[in-house]
Design an enzyme around this catalytic site. Structure first.
Site, PDB file in Angstrom:
ATOM      1  N   GLU A 150       0.806  -1.231   0.000  1.00 36.82           N
ATOM      2  CA  GLU A 150       0.000   0.000   0.000  1.00 36.82           C
ATOM      3  C   GLU A 150       0.839   1.281   0.000  1.00 36.82           C
ATOM      4  O   GLU A 150       0.592   2.198   0.779  1.00 36.82           O
ATOM      5  CB  GLU A 150      -0.957  -0.005   1.205  1.00 36.82           C
ATOM      6  CG  GLU A 150      -1.895  -1.190   1.195  1.00 36.82           C
ATOM      7  CD  GLU A 150      -2.894  -1.201   2.362  1.00 36.82           C
ATOM      8  OE1 GLU A 150      -2.743  -0.382   3.274  1.00 36.82           O
ATOM      9  OE2 GLU A 150      -3.808  -2.032   2.330  1.00 36.82           O
ATOM     10  N   ASN A 186       2.136  -4.718  -3.444  1.00 37.35           N
ATOM     11  CA  ASN A 186       0.737  -5.075  -3.186  1.00 37.35           C
ATOM     12  C   ASN A 186      -0.049  -3.802  -2.867  1.00 37.35           C
ATOM     13  O   ASN A 186       0.458  -2.932  -2.161  1.00 37.35           O
ATOM     14  CB  ASN A 186       0.705  -6.047  -1.990  1.00 37.35           C
ATOM     15  CG  ASN A 186      -0.630  -6.713  -1.784  1.00 37.35           C
ATOM     16  OD1 ASN A 186      -1.266  -7.155  -2.746  1.00 37.35           O
ATOM     17  ND2 ASN A 186      -1.075  -6.812  -0.536  1.00 37.35           N
ATOM     18  N   HIS A 203     -10.282  -5.888  -2.292  1.00 40.27           N
ATOM     19  CA  HIS A 203     -11.294  -5.707  -1.248  1.00 40.27           C
ATOM     20  C   HIS A 203     -12.453  -4.987  -1.928  1.00 40.27           C
ATOM     21  O   HIS A 203     -12.410  -3.782  -2.147  1.00 40.27           O
ATOM     22  CB  HIS A 203     -10.740  -4.886  -0.087  1.00 40.27           C
ATOM     23  CG  HIS A 203      -9.672  -5.610   0.668  1.00 40.27           C
ATOM     24  ND1 HIS A 203      -9.933  -6.791   1.332  1.00 40.27           N
ATOM     25  CD2 HIS A 203      -8.359  -5.349   0.834  1.00 40.27           C
ATOM     26  CE1 HIS A 203      -8.801  -7.214   1.895  1.00 40.27           C
ATOM     27  NE2 HIS A 203      -7.835  -6.367   1.601  1.00 40.27           N
TER      28      HIS A 203
HETATM   29  C1  XIL Z   1      -6.142  -6.418   8.071  1.00 41.52           C
HETATM   30  C2  XIL Z   1      -6.502  -7.607   8.930  1.00 41.52           C
HETATM   31  O1  XIL Z   1      -7.422  -8.411   8.234  1.00 41.52           O
HETATM   32  C3  XIL Z   1      -7.089  -7.149  10.248  1.00 41.52           C
HETATM   33  O2  XIL Z   1      -7.273  -8.254  11.118  1.00 41.52           O
HETATM   34  C4  XIL Z   1      -6.166  -6.143  10.900  1.00 41.52           C
HETATM   35  O3  XIL Z   1      -6.769  -5.630  12.069  1.00 41.52           O
HETATM   36  C5  XIL Z   1      -5.841  -5.002   9.963  1.00 41.52           C
HETATM   37  O4  XIL Z   1      -5.303  -5.534   8.766  1.00 41.52           O
HETATM   38  N1  XIL Z   1      -4.852  -4.650   3.481  1.00 41.52           N
HETATM   39  C6  XIL Z   1      -3.850  -5.471   3.912  1.00 41.52           C
HETATM   40  C7  XIL Z   1      -4.091  -6.390   5.057  1.00 41.52           C
HETATM   41  O5  XIL Z   1      -2.788  -5.523   3.281  1.00 41.52           O
HETATM   42  O6  XIL Z   1      -2.938  -6.620   5.790  1.00 41.52           O
HETATM   43  C8  XIL Z   1      -5.188  -5.889   5.944  1.00 41.52           C
HETATM   44  O7  XIL Z   1      -5.472  -6.871   6.926  1.00 41.52           O
HETATM   45  C9  XIL Z   1      -6.410  -5.553   5.135  1.00 41.52           C
HETATM   46  C10 XIL Z   1      -6.110  -4.470   4.135  1.00 41.52           C
END
Ligand code: XIL
Length: 570
Positions: A320, A371, A408
């Site tokens: 990110e 990513n 997502h």
């Molecule tokens: C999220 C987890 O699912 C949660 O349990 C945690 O509290 C926060 O992180 N992008 C990512 C992941 O790269 O690592 C994130 O995971 C979701 C968004």
């Protein structure tokens, strides 16, 4: 109301000697004014009434009119010879038609019991849909050992008023017995040459106990695993120079026992940064110099990647790193903006380059990924910025081997062509593409057809991944809906571990890809299959009865129940 259809359907079912659907009450044999018992869970007496009346939309049709006067008061239905065994093994779905007068409040909790056991309950009070029209409802019942010949169903509300008709039990054999490997996802993924992966929260699923159903759901279905949180920097190096590999090691050992690949997630990110580096991932509260922070980054990457060398096949090296605002693209189409983070603020953009180089030195065989989210669909500024950044890194000889699309999503987001066009253009750069964190939220998870739409959305993403050799991995971000980090039941298993339509869509797509990989292009319909089939939607409503089997492919795209099995038509 839909009498002709129902009768036709029953006739067809009888002719074929099996019934996929059993109408248990259509109220036609009753007199207007007859009453069915109402059962109050906590009291012997109730003033609630369930009375046979004329259908408010069609006086020829008889229906049941319910007025609730107390909470936990449900309609009592005698199911006679349909035993608990039938409900547990054969009829998995309870369906009926519902009419709510305009005066009835929207938010209600639907509940069904077999004897004392709850076989279905909405998790909360949900909008039950449009009023003043008949709406088809269907619910997947939970397995139960209760021996009762009475089903109780209705809305858990003191003030509900509603009509029901055509209460039926539907045999929806979703064909999911995970001890039969052919019914699992990974069986087909492996044949298709793909990885189907899952993010596992070690804090919630005890992967060391192989007898547990959640653990089994993971290793039987997936051939790739990623730690949801356990391999992030704050988990691995909570204090400077002090590493805690225990949970990560559990994942790696579990994967080795079950022949799964491991994705490492993640080495450098602006979130879940240990407090000794930055309190919020952005501030440099400890006043590190550029050289010091580079050293910290190098030490972390080197220690972690070396520890898992040969065990973790690919790493999200930088996660990110792009800013959400990419208006820069408008004036310079080759540009990108990085988000502010302690790494970017103190080291500068080359923290990305360095991170990949350090990781590559520690494990030259690991595939190194960048990513991000919001970078899936061509046409969006951030999607273009991501491509620009990857191209810049590749041109500069940085060992980037893969591009992760988190995915997502929310139902309605996915445009297959825009995803396809985007994924496709990375191949000439010599990088892989992976769907790294797929989950698809539903804005109204309990709306009729919502899960089917969700399944279609999963299907669109997965199908694109099947089309390209530079796309090997699809990972879903969690196991069951209740464990997801997002609202809107975005995953492929219910809390009960029962697979959702999205599971079957994924399986079907993997299976087709496997068949294509095998050189079989036509689906095998089986030598003994009858020439015609009855097609139902997932709510058990007939879509096409007596359809010529060869015309299945002509049905509108969607998921159907055919021969008692979930079938995807694409
Ligand atoms: C999220 C987890 O699912 C949660 O349990 C945690 O509290 C926060 O992180 N992008 C990512 C992941 O790269 O690592 C994130 O995971 C979701 C968004």
């Amino acid at each position: 109301m839909r009498h002709t259809l129902l009768l036709m359907m029953l006739a067809v079912a009888t002719l074929q000697g099996h019934s996929q659907e059993k109408v248990i009450y259509d109220f036609e044999g009753y007199e207007i004014g007859d009453r069915l018992p109402m059962n109050d869970l906590y009291s012997d007496k109730t003033e609630s009434v369930a009375e046979v009346t004329a259908d408010p939309t069609n006086p020829q049709n008889k229906v049941l009119h319910v007025t609730n006067k107390s909470w936990n008061t449900l309609i009592e239905l005698a199911i006679g010879h349909i035993t608990q065994g039938n409900i547990t093994e054969s009829y998995r779905m309870l369906a009926f038609d519902l009419y709510r007068p305009a005066s009835d409040a929207n938010y209600k909790q639907f509940v069904a019991r077999l004897g004392q056991d709850t076989i279905y309950a909405d998790a909360g009070f949900y909008d039950q849909g449009q009023a003043e029209t008949w709406v088809a409802k269907s619910y997947i019942m939970e397995r139960t050992d209760e021996a009762s010949d009475k089903i109780y169903m209705g809305f858990n509300s003191v003030d509900a008023e509603y009509y029901v008709d055509n209460i039926r039990l539907i045999a929806a054999d979703y064909g999911y017995d995970f001890t039969d490997e052919q019914q699992t996802l990974r069986y087909h993924a492996a044949k298709a040459g793909k990885n189907i992966g899952v993010a596992v929260p070690v804090s919630r699923i005890n992967i060391n106990d192989e007898s547990l159903l959640p653990t089994q759901t993971v290793f039987r279905n997936f051939n790739m695993i990623v730690a949801e949180n356990e391999m992030k920097p704050d988990a691995l190096q909570p204090n400077r120079g002090e590493f805690n590999f225990y949970h990560g090691d559990c994942i790696v050992d579990f994967a080795a026992r079950h022949d799964m690949e491991v994705r490492g997630h993640t080495l450098v990110w602006h979130k879940q940064v240990p407090a000794w580096i930055s309190s919020d991932g952005i501030k440099n509260d400890h006043g590190y110099s550029r050289d010091e922070l580079l050293q910290i980054m190098k030490d972390h990457i080197t220690a972690v990647v070396s520890h898992y060398k040969g065990k973790v096949s690919e790493w999200d090296v930088v996660n990110e790193c792009l800013d959400d605002d990419q208006t820069t693209i408008r004036t310079n189409p080759l540009s990108y903006d990085l988000r502010p983070s302690v790494w970017q603020n103190v080291i500068g953009e080359d923290y990305i380059d360095s991170a990949f180089v350090y990781a590559h030195r520690a494990d030259p065989d690991a595939q190194l990924y960048i990513n991000d989210y919001g970078v899936e669909f061509q046409g969006k500024a951030k999607t273009q910025a991501y491509y620009n950044l990857v191209r810049r890194l590749v041109n500069d000889g940085i060992p980037v081997g893969g591009v992760g699309f988190q995915c997502h999503l929310t139902v309605g987001d996915t445009d297959s062509a825009k995803f396809d066009n985007n994924v496709k253009r990375y191949a000439p750069l010599g990088v892989e593409c992976a769907v790294t964190e797929l989950d698809v939220s539903m804005s109204d998870a309990y709306a009729q057809g919502a899960e089917q739409q969700q399944a279609e959305e999963y299907g669109k993403i997965a199908s694109v991944m099947m089309n390209y050799d530079h796309c090997r991995n699809i990972l879903v971000w969690g196991v069951t809906d209740d464990m997801s980090w997002r609202q809107g039941n975005p995953l492929i298993f219910r809390q009960t571990l029962e697979p959702k339509p999205a599971f079957f869509t994924l399986r079907d797509i993997l299976q087709s890809a496997a068949q294509i990989a095998d050189g079989i292009t036509a689906p095998d319909t089986g030598a003994t299959a009858s020439a015609s089939v009855d097609v139902y939607d997932l709510g058990g409503r007939p879509v096409a009865l007596g359809l010529d089997r060869k015309d299945i492919g002509r049905l509108p795209k969607g998921i159907y129940i055919i021969d008692g099995k979930c079938t995807v038509v694409r």
